[in-house]
Design an enzyme around this catalytic site. Structure first.
Site, short mmCIF file in Angstrom:
data_model
loop_
_atom_site.label_atom_id
_atom_site.label_comp_id
_atom_site.label_asym_id
_atom_site.label_seq_id
_atom_site.Cartn_x
_atom_site.Cartn_y
_atom_site.Cartn_z
N GLY A 62 -3.05 -6.79 -5.51
CA GLY A 62 -3.75 -7.38 -4.38
C GLY A 62 -2.82 -7.99 -3.34
N ARG A 89 -7.26 2.54 -12.39
CA ARG A 89 -8.69 2.16 -12.29
C ARG A 89 -9.29 2.86 -11.08
NH1 ARG A 89 -7.91 -0.99 -7.66
NH2 ARG A 89 -5.97 -2.15 -7.66
P1 ADP Z 1 -7.22 -1.36 -4.00
O1 ADP Z 1 -7.74 -1.97 -2.77
O2 ADP Z 1 -6.16 -0.36 -3.72
O3 ADP Z 1 -8.25 -0.89 -4.95
P2 ADP Z 1 -6.20 -3.95 -4.46
O4 ADP Z 1 -4.80 -4.19 -4.88
O5 ADP Z 1 -6.60 -4.36 -3.09
O6 ADP Z 1 -6.44 -2.44 -4.75
O7 ADP Z 1 -7.14 -4.63 -5.53
C1 ADP Z 1 -8.53 -4.41 -5.62
C2 ADP Z 1 -9.20 -5.65 -6.12
O8 ADP Z 1 -8.65 -6.04 -7.34
C3 ADP Z 1 -9.06 -6.80 -5.18
O9 ADP Z 1 -10.26 -7.52 -5.21
C4 ADP Z 1 -7.92 -7.60 -5.77
O10 ADP Z 1 -8.02 -8.96 -5.46
C5 ADP Z 1 -8.08 -7.32 -7.24
N1 ADP Z 1 -6.81 -7.26 -7.99
C6 ADP Z 1 -5.81 -6.39 -7.83
N2 ADP Z 1 -4.84 -6.60 -8.73
C7 ADP Z 1 -5.23 -7.62 -9.49
C8 ADP Z 1 -4.67 -8.32 -10.60
N3 ADP Z 1 -3.50 -7.98 -11.12
N4 ADP Z 1 -5.37 -9.33 -11.15
C9 ADP Z 1 -6.57 -9.67 -10.64
N5 ADP Z 1 -7.15 -9.06 -9.60
C10 ADP Z 1 -6.50 -8.06 -9.02
P1 ADP Z 2 -0.04 -4.38 -4.91
O1 ADP Z 2 -0.06 -4.18 -6.39
O2 ADP Z 2 -0.17 -5.79 -4.52
O3 ADP Z 2 -0.96 -3.42 -4.21
P2 ADP Z 2 2.14 -2.69 -3.97
O4 ADP Z 2 3.39 -2.47 -4.73
O5 ADP Z 2 1.17 -1.57 -3.94
O6 ADP Z 2 1.46 -4.02 -4.50
O7 ADP Z 2 2.51 -3.12 -2.48
C1 ADP Z 2 1.53 -3.56 -1.59
C2 ADP Z 2 1.90 -3.18 -0.16
O8 ADP Z 2 3.17 -3.74 0.20
C3 ADP Z 2 2.09 -1.67 0.04
O9 ADP Z 2 0.87 -1.04 0.34
C4 ADP Z 2 3.06 -1.63 1.20
O10 ADP Z 2 2.41 -1.80 2.43
C5 ADP Z 2 3.94 -2.83 0.98
N1 ADP Z 2 5.17 -2.48 0.24
C6 ADP Z 2 5.35 -2.47 -1.09
N2 ADP Z 2 6.61 -2.11 -1.44
C7 ADP Z 2 7.26 -1.89 -0.27
C8 ADP Z 2 8.62 -1.51 0.07
N3 ADP Z 2 9.55 -1.31 -0.86
N4 ADP Z 2 8.92 -1.37 1.38
C9 ADP Z 2 8.00 -1.60 2.35
N5 ADP Z 2 6.73 -1.97 2.10
C10 ADP Z 2 6.34 -2.12 0.81
#
Ligand code: ADP
Ligand code: ADP
Ligand code: MG
Length: 448
Positions: free
Chosen positions: A164, A292
């Site tokens: 998130g 997921r």
């Molecule tokens: P995506 O939008 O790509 O499905 P997000 O990273 O935005 O993924 O997460 C989706 C939802 O899950 C959001 O509501 C976020 O706050 C929640 N979320 C993501 N990772 C975690 C985590 N490690 N623990 C708790 N909630 C999470």
């Molecule tokens: P989360 O589990 O919170 O979704 P991610 O690893 O997917 O974490 O990173 C979330 C966002 O941060 C990515 O969608 C991207 O926009 C940015 N990001 C992550 N890693 C990098 C990187 N090495 N360089 C630039 N932007 C990054």
């Protein structure tokens, strides 16, 4: 096929899953916290069981209570949705031990991919390109300094357990490093109960391109094309679209194959997403895997015609994937805007409260996934997302026109929302021209 499924989630995703179950003739059990007694998912399911007080840790994260509710109602499977317990390998394992089917990957899959550091190592072994970065965890301030020197600034400090958009910091110069390292570490400890940190090269002006995967329990894996999720605020997605504007048929084929290899390398099962960064030069790097269903899954459904939640349920029940790669055809263009109860002019502060009046857009090619209704009180306890507006057009141009039209019809009174902000984005010239990367919002909307 299952006769009864318990949905261990709330909000629009719980409603989305209940709808899929009902279309499949499957009975549904909702679980709800004390503040969610009148929530839509509670009302829509065939049965509903209260699992505890408002706080997530006492209800939607309370594994014991959720498992008890499952046994009590005789549900054979649990769909975890996203967030909450969806990426909790301990919960998946407890389900396995109780002989309850967890609709998702097995606990081993989650273990391997939930930890970003471990996922990187596995992907390197599988020959998947990863963002250049530290070899292992960064344990100390000295370690952080030497790693950053080796990688070269700017760098990104990331929490191995993160999600998130939390636990992430960009550092452009050494003097800012220690402070950023320590605050990201504290943030991660608070949010995820784990403060293992690592470092990546900060890729400048990349696009976030992710591939949807479906894998059955018999070794068949396909991808359903990509989603461009570059429109982000503080590393959190705001708008997603499919297909990606910067993609070519050739690049889709290449990255899709890599995504399938990544999933196969860990014998992945069920729906999952492989997230990549695509840099200005067309090079792509594995970033993480989400084990997921994702928030933005509907845009893939709109352009492929595949119902991903039904596919998840079918896979979990042991069926063979009914599609081969060649059956997946991309048609038209889909865009999703996340509609949040928040105030963009107050630094996007969440705005819980009662929805006094609600008018949802509709019409050809418009889809709303939401758990909101007139008179519904959004509790302050959970995520501020109140729904998703998804449109599908014959091409990007038509999808954009539909999105503008639909956002214009949307009326929510009683709480602040980001609808006007979304309207500004879809009318922005650079967005319209497909000229954007993950820094789009911070560059184009400096004063909000
Ligand atoms: P995506 O939008 O790509 O499905 P997000 O990273 O935005 O993924 O997460 C989706 C939802 O899950 C959001 O509501 C976020 O706050 C929640 N979320 C993501 N990772 C975690 C985590 N490690 N623990 C708790 N909630 C999470
Ligand atoms: P989360 O589990 O919170 O979704 P991610 O690893 O997917 O974490 O990173 C979330 C966002 O941060 C990515 O969608 C991207 O926009 C940015 N990001 C992550 N890693 C990098 C990187 N090495 N360089 C630039 N932007 C990054
Ligand atoms: Mg991510």
């Amino acid at each position: 096929m299952f006769k009864k499924i318990l949905i261990a989630n709330r909000g629009e995703i719980a409603v989305r899953i209940i709808r899929a179950c009902h279309e499949m003739g499957i009975q549904t059990v909702a679980v709800y916290s004390e503040v969610d007694k009148t929530a839509l998912h509670t009302q829509m399911a065939d049965e509903a069981i209260c699992i505890g007080p408002a706080k997530s840790k006492d209800s939607y994260l309370n594994m014991q209570n959720i498992l008890s509710a499952t046994v009590l109602t005789g549900a054979e499977a649990i769909h975890p949705g996203f967030g909450f317990l969806s990426e909790n390998s301990k919960f998946a394992q407890m389900c396995e031990e109780c002989n309850i089917k967890f609709i998702g990957p097995d606990s081993q899959n989650i273990d391997n991919m939930g930890n970003k550091l471990k996922a990187r190592e596995i992907m390197i072994k599988a020959g998947v390109p990863v963002v250049p970065g530290s070899e292992g965890a960064i344990d100390s301030e000295e370690d952080a300094i030497s790693s950053a020197q080796k990688i070269g600034y700017p760098v990104m400090i990331k929490a191995s357990a993160g999600g998130g958009g939390r636990g992430i910091r960009v550092v452009t110069k050494e003097e800012d490093l220690i402070n950023a390292f320590n605050t990201a570490k504290t943030e991660s400890k608070t949010a995820f109960g784990d403060d293992t940190m690592y470092m990546e090269k900060f890729i400048e002006e990349p696009r976030h391109i992710e591939f949807q995967i479906l894998a059955d329990e018999h070794g068949n894996v396909i991808h359903l094309g990509e989603r461009d999720c570059s429109i982000q605020r503080r590393n959190q997605k705001v708008i997603e679209e499919a297909p990606g504007v910067a993609m070519t048929e050739e690049l889709r084929k290449q990255m899709g194959e890599v995504a399938v290899i990544a999933a196969k390398s860990i014998k992945y099962k069920n729906a999952g997403t492989i997230e990549f960064l695509l840099d200005k030069y067309g090079k792509y790097y594995f970033m993480e895997m989400n084990t997921r269903i994702q928030v933005e899954h509907p845009i893939t459904e709109m352009i492929t015609g595949v119902d991903l939640v039904k596919a998840q349920i079918m896979i979990a029940s042991g069926q063979v994937l009914p599609y081969k790669q060649k059956d997946i055809k991309i048609q038209g263009h889909a865009i999703e805007c996340r509609i949040n109860a928040e105030n963009p002019s107050k630094n996007f502060m969440p705005c819980p409260g009662e929805i006094k009046s609600l008018h949802l857009p509709g019409g050809n090619g418009v889809r709303i996934d939401s758990a909101a209704y007139q008179g519904y009180k959004i509790p302050p306890t959970y995520d501020s997302m109140i729904g998703k507006l998804i449109v599908h057009g014959k091409d990007r141009q038509e999808a954009l026109c539909k999105m503008r039209r639909a956002l214009g019809e949307f009326i929510i009174e009683g709480v602040d929302t980001n609808i006007d902000f979304q309207f500004k984005i879809v009318n922005n010239k650079n967005f319209i021209n497909g000229n954007f990367d993950t820094s789009f919002i911070s560059k184009e909307f400096k004063n909000i």
